[in-house]
Design a protein around this motif. Structure first.
Motif, PDB file in Angstrom:
ATOM      1  N   GLN A 140      -1.980   5.279   3.106  1.00 12.33           N
ATOM      2  CA  GLN A 140      -2.999   4.248   3.286  1.00 12.33           C
ATOM      3  C   GLN A 140      -2.532   3.210   4.302  1.00 12.33           C
ATOM      4  O   GLN A 140      -3.310   2.766   5.148  1.00 12.33           O
ATOM      5  N   LEU A 188       0.835  -1.211   0.000  1.00 11.46           N
ATOM      6  CA  LEU A 188       0.000   0.000   0.000  1.00 11.46           C
ATOM      7  C   LEU A 188       0.865   1.255   0.000  1.00 11.46           C
ATOM      8  O   LEU A 188       1.975   1.242   0.535  1.00 11.46           O
ATOM      9  N   ALA A 204      -7.521   1.865   0.901  1.00 11.31           N
ATOM     10  CA  ALA A 204      -6.667   0.797   1.423  1.00 11.31           C
ATOM     11  C   ALA A 204      -7.430  -0.525   1.479  1.00 11.31           C
ATOM     12  O   ALA A 204      -6.917  -1.563   1.046  1.00 11.31           O
TER      13      ALA A 204
END
Length: 139
Positions: free
Chosen positions: A90, A86, A124
Motif C-alpha cells: 500500500q 501502511l 491505503a
C-alpha cells in the motif's frame, strides 16, 4: 527523493538509481518512469534480502543533500509517519500515486493488474484517512 522517502527508502537507493540512469541515459525513453521503477525494485530487493549487520562507525553523511541533516526535516512532515504505518504494498502504490502516476501506469511499472492497484490505493487511502482522523480526535 520524496518518492523514495514516501516508500521508506534511503538516499542511497536514489543515488544508485541516478548513477544507473547516467550510465544508460541514451537507452532510456521515459526517464521519470524508469527511475521510479528501478528505485522501487531496488527497495523491494533491499527489504527482501535485508540482513542486520551492526556497524562500529556511522558512515559519513551523503552529499546528495545541500545539508546532510535536511532529511530529518522530511520526518517532521505529517504524512510520513502515516505512510510508514501502511503495509509495504500500500505504501509503494500510494507513493507512486503521490508522484503523479495513474493506476494504469502504476500497474504497468509494478507488474500488477489495474484492479489490484486500485484496491491497494483504496485501502491505503482509507487507512490514512482513519489514522488522520484518530490523530485529530486525540489532540
Amino acid at each position: 527523493m520524496g518518492f523514495l522517502v514516501n516508500q521508506g527508502a534511503s538516499v542511497h537507493i536514489a543515488q544508485d538509481t541516478m548513477t544507473a540512469a547516467y550510465r544508460r541515459w541514451e537507452d532510456i525513453e521515459h526517464p521519470r518512469a524508469w527511475a521510479h521503477t528501478v528505485a522501487s525494485r531496488a527497495l523491494v530487493r533491499k527489504i527482501a534480502f535485508a540482513e542486520e549487520q551492526p556497524a562500529e562507525q556511522v558512515p559519513e553523511p551523503t552529499s546528495l543533500l545541500a545539508r546532510p541533516d535536511a532529511i530529518a526535516e522530511w520526518d517532521r512532515h505529517d504524512l510520513l509517519p502515516v505512510l510508514r504505518s501502511l503495509p509495504p504494498r500500500q505504501r509503494q502504490v500510494l507513493a507512486w500515486a503521490l508522484a503523479g502516476f495513474t493506476p494504469a501506469e502504476i500497474a504497468e511499472h509494478l507488474g500488477m493488474t489495474v484492479e489490484a492497484v486500485r484496491a491497494s490505493l483504496y485501502k491505503a487511502r482509507r487507512t490514512v484517512a482513519e489514522l488522520l482522523k484518530e490523530r485529530e480526535e486525540g489532540q
